[in-house]
Design an enzyme around this catalytic site. Structure first.
Site, PDB file in Angstrom:
ATOM      1  N   ARG A 147       8.832   3.300  -1.103  1.00 46.70           N
ATOM      2  CA  ARG A 147       9.009   4.390  -2.071  1.00 46.70           C
ATOM      3  C   ARG A 147      10.496   4.626  -2.291  1.00 46.70           C
ATOM      4  NH1 ARG A 147       6.640   8.906   1.389  1.00 46.70           N
ATOM      5  NH2 ARG A 147       7.633   7.485   2.841  1.00 46.70           N
ATOM      6  N   CYS A 152       6.905   2.453 -10.722  1.00 48.35           N
ATOM      7  CA  CYS A 152       5.723   1.705 -10.262  1.00 48.35           C
ATOM      8  C   CYS A 152       4.410   2.214 -10.828  1.00 48.35           C
ATOM      9  CB  CYS A 152       5.646   1.739  -8.744  1.00 48.35           C
ATOM     10  SG  CYS A 152       6.921   0.765  -7.964  1.00 48.35           S
TER      11      CYS A 152
HETATM   12  C1  UDX Z   1       5.295   4.420  -5.390  1.00 52.41           C
HETATM   13  C2  UDX Z   1       4.448   4.085  -4.146  1.00 52.41           C
HETATM   14  O1  UDX Z   1       4.361   5.242  -3.302  1.00 52.41           O
HETATM   15  C3  UDX Z   1       5.041   2.923  -3.404  1.00 52.41           C
HETATM   16  O2  UDX Z   1       4.201   2.569  -2.300  1.00 52.41           O
HETATM   17  C4  UDX Z   1       5.170   1.738  -4.350  1.00 52.41           C
HETATM   18  O3  UDX Z   1       5.770   0.641  -3.713  1.00 52.41           O
HETATM   19  C5  UDX Z   1       5.974   2.119  -5.594  1.00 52.41           C
HETATM   20  O4  UDX Z   1       5.400   3.276  -6.210  1.00 52.41           O
HETATM   21  P1  UDX Z   1       7.601   5.698  -5.884  1.00 52.41           P
HETATM   22  O5  UDX Z   1       7.336   5.412  -7.323  1.00 52.41           O
HETATM   23  O6  UDX Z   1       8.963   5.430  -5.344  1.00 52.41           O
HETATM   24  O7  UDX Z   1       6.588   4.848  -4.961  1.00 52.41           O
HETATM   25  O8  UDX Z   1       7.302   7.232  -5.639  1.00 52.41           O
HETATM   26  P2  UDX Z   1       6.193   8.177  -4.976  1.00 52.41           P
HETATM   27  O9  UDX Z   1       6.828   8.981  -3.917  1.00 52.41           O
HETATM   28  O10 UDX Z   1       4.973   7.440  -4.609  1.00 52.41           O
HETATM   29  O11 UDX Z   1       5.896   9.154  -6.213  1.00 52.41           O
HETATM   30  C6  UDX Z   1       5.404   8.664  -7.451  1.00 52.41           C
HETATM   31  C7  UDX Z   1       5.157   9.786  -8.421  1.00 52.41           C
HETATM   32  O12 UDX Z   1       4.019  10.552  -8.039  1.00 52.41           O
HETATM   33  C8  UDX Z   1       6.296  10.791  -8.562  1.00 52.41           C
HETATM   34  O13 UDX Z   1       6.428  11.120  -9.935  1.00 52.41           O
HETATM   35  C9  UDX Z   1       5.824  11.984  -7.756  1.00 52.41           C
HETATM   36  O14 UDX Z   1       6.382  13.201  -8.197  1.00 52.41           O
HETATM   37  C10 UDX Z   1       4.334  11.927  -8.021  1.00 52.41           C
HETATM   38  N1  UDX Z   1       3.535  12.576  -6.956  1.00 52.41           N
HETATM   39  C11 UDX Z   1       3.468  12.028  -5.721  1.00 52.41           C
HETATM   40  C12 UDX Z   1       2.826  13.741  -7.251  1.00 52.41           C
HETATM   41  O15 UDX Z   1       2.884  14.263  -8.381  1.00 52.41           O
HETATM   42  N2  UDX Z   1       2.065  14.297  -6.276  1.00 52.41           N
HETATM   43  C13 UDX Z   1       1.955  13.770  -5.037  1.00 52.41           C
HETATM   44  O16 UDX Z   1       1.202  14.330  -4.224  1.00 52.41           O
HETATM   45  C14 UDX Z   1       2.685  12.605  -4.737  1.00 52.41           C
END
Ligand code: UDX
Length: 436
Positions: free
Chosen positions: A154, A264
């Site tokens: 992440r 992603c």
């Molecule tokens: C994600 C995956 O977690 C990771 O395993 C993969 O390799 C790439 O994609 P990332 O995009 O860096 O990672 O961010 P992440 O922390 O997963 O958050 C993604 C999105 O979901 C963000 O916009 C975040 O705000 C949102 N989110 C996440 C929520 O709205 N609620 C949550 O409970 C968790």
């Protein structure tokens, strides 16, 4: 092990630096001369906590080097990782694999002996087969094994995720040499007891998409519950806790918010949908997730207009946070982009502050006035909107903010501030999935 990493984007640079930190000998290759020079001078192309120190210390120890010369970089490598970008192809949402295939071709042509080529980029099912075809066609003289090793890190927590993963997935076609090389590369992780999981290559490719689509579905599920909570007068944070304590569900990725963004989830959910359609096996649940999330981002703009009393014309809205999540400067598919668009369409003036993302955001939202702090953003505004939950926004002086505003309205899209605290500070509060 001698490892070559092709591509110094998020995945490539973090993986390369972490492999070097494990003690491997790593060469990172990128075509972009300016980028390589900057990294060598200690300037990272992305904001990722701890990355500059990790790169600096391993480069100083001689375990991590950089080059723009791919042919030079792959010489003598035990494994060559492809970590180039796979953006959504313009028009149809399929993953654009042209960079992956171009890199594969160049690697294969430059090889001076048997090698293991590993795709770390997120690639649709069957990409490994195509890379293998390219390798066999160009170099029938060499034993080249093609492996899939998707990365789950992440942004903002990338180094920790790489070094302490929940699992490492390695997809092969059964080659003992490939399995031995990959086991050796990941051996340092045994100390952290991360399961190294060997599967078929197509399975490994699919695991990555399935994981991201499942997480995106979880977020979208709780976001729709949040809408329902608002309609029926319930509290989504309690719903989230109430279901998350069930071990079968788990509490992670159940935070309601403005919709998921980033490099992603939007791209990978779309690519999985396309793969399902191509194989005549539609993944309807993910198709719906993609639609619901797209609509949600713009709906957040309408929510803010509603908090302004239904008319945004001539009003000033201050946004706290622009990046898609904290601890990154990444603006890709950030909900803030749709929010700004909706607010500007409604006639509002937008000011914003983000701790790391403003240099990237500014050209993407040219109408927005960027300021230097949360307090500067709030001064004279009609609504203050918490878009991204940076730590710096978790303990703001609410009475000071409220007093400086034209109208003390707070729209907390991440449910950070307790209702009582915001109201005591004089704010009219609007949250996500809450009766407040
Ligand atoms: C994600 C995956 O977690 C990771 O395993 C993969 O390799 C790439 O994609 P990332 O995009 O860096 O990672 O961010 P992440 O922390 O997963 O958050 C993604 C999105 O979901 C963000 O916009 C975040 O705000 C949102 N989110 C996440 C929520 O709205 N609620 C949550 O409970 C968790």
């Amino acid at each position: 092990m001698k490892i070559t990493m092709i591509g110094t984007g998020y995945v490539g640079l973090v993986s390369g630096a972490c492999f070097a930190d494990f003690g491997h000998d790593v060469v990172c290759v990128d075509k972009d001369t300016a980028k390589i020079s900057a990294i060598e001078a200690g300037r990272m192309p992305i904001y990722e906590p701890g990355l500059d120190q990790l790169v600096g210390s391993n480069a100083a120890a001689g375990r991590l080097t950089f080059t723009t010369d791919l042919a030079e970089g792959v010489k003598g490598a035990d494994a060559i990782f492809i970590a180039v970008g796979t953006p959504s192809r313009r028009g149809d949402g399929h993953a654009d694999l042209s960079y992956v295939y171009a890199a594969a071709k160049e690697i294969v042509e430059a090889l001076d002996g048997p090698a293991v080529i590993v795709t770390k980029s997120t690639v649709p099912v069957g990409t490994g087969d195509e890379v293998e075809r390219i390798a066999r066609e160009l170099r029938p003289d060499l034993d080249i094994q093609i492996v899939s090793n998707p990365e789950f890190l992440r942004e903002g927590a990338a180094i920790g995720d790489f070094k302490r993963p929940d699992r490492v997935v390695v997809g092969t076609t059964g080659s003992e040499r490939a399995i031995a090389v990959m086991s050796q590369i990941y051996r340092p992780l045994n100390l952290n007891q991360a399961p190294l999981m060997f599967t078929g290559r197509r399975t490994a490719e699919l695991i990555k998409y399935a994981a991201n689509a499942f997480l995106a579905t979880k977020i979208t599920f709780i976001n729709e519950m949040a809408d329902l909570c608002e309609a029926v007068g319930a509290e989504v944070q309690d719903v989230s806790r109430g279901i998350g304590l069930d071990n079968r569900i788990g509490s992670k990725f159940l935070h309601a918010g403005p919709g998921y963004g980033g490099s992603c989830f939007p791209k990978d959910t779309l690519a999985l949908v396309k793969t399902g359609q191509d194989y005549d096996t539609p993944i309807r649940i993910v198709e719906t997730v993609v639609q619901v999330n797209d609509l949600r981002k713009r709906a957040m703009g309408r929510k803010i207009v509603k908090a302004l009393g239904g008319d945004a014309r001539g009003k000033t809205v201050a946004l706290l946070g622009l990046t898609f999540k904290p601890n990154t400067d990444d603006m890709r598919d950030a909900p803030s982009l749709a929010i700004v668009q909706a607010l500007e369409d409604a006639g509002a003036r937008v000011v914003a502050y983000d701790p790391e993302g403003m240099h990237i955001a500014a050209p993407m939202v040219p109408g927005v006035t960027m300021v230097k702090s949360a307090y500067e953003a709030a001064a004279g505004a009609d609504a203050l909107v918490l878009v991204t939950e940076w730590d710096a926004f978790r303990a703001l002086d609410l009475p000071r903010l409220a007093a400086s505003m034209n109208a003390p309205t707070l729209v907390d899209l991440r449910n950070i501030y307790p209702v009582a605290e915001a109201q005591a500070a004089g704010f009219t509060l609007s949250r996500v999935g809450s009766a407040a």
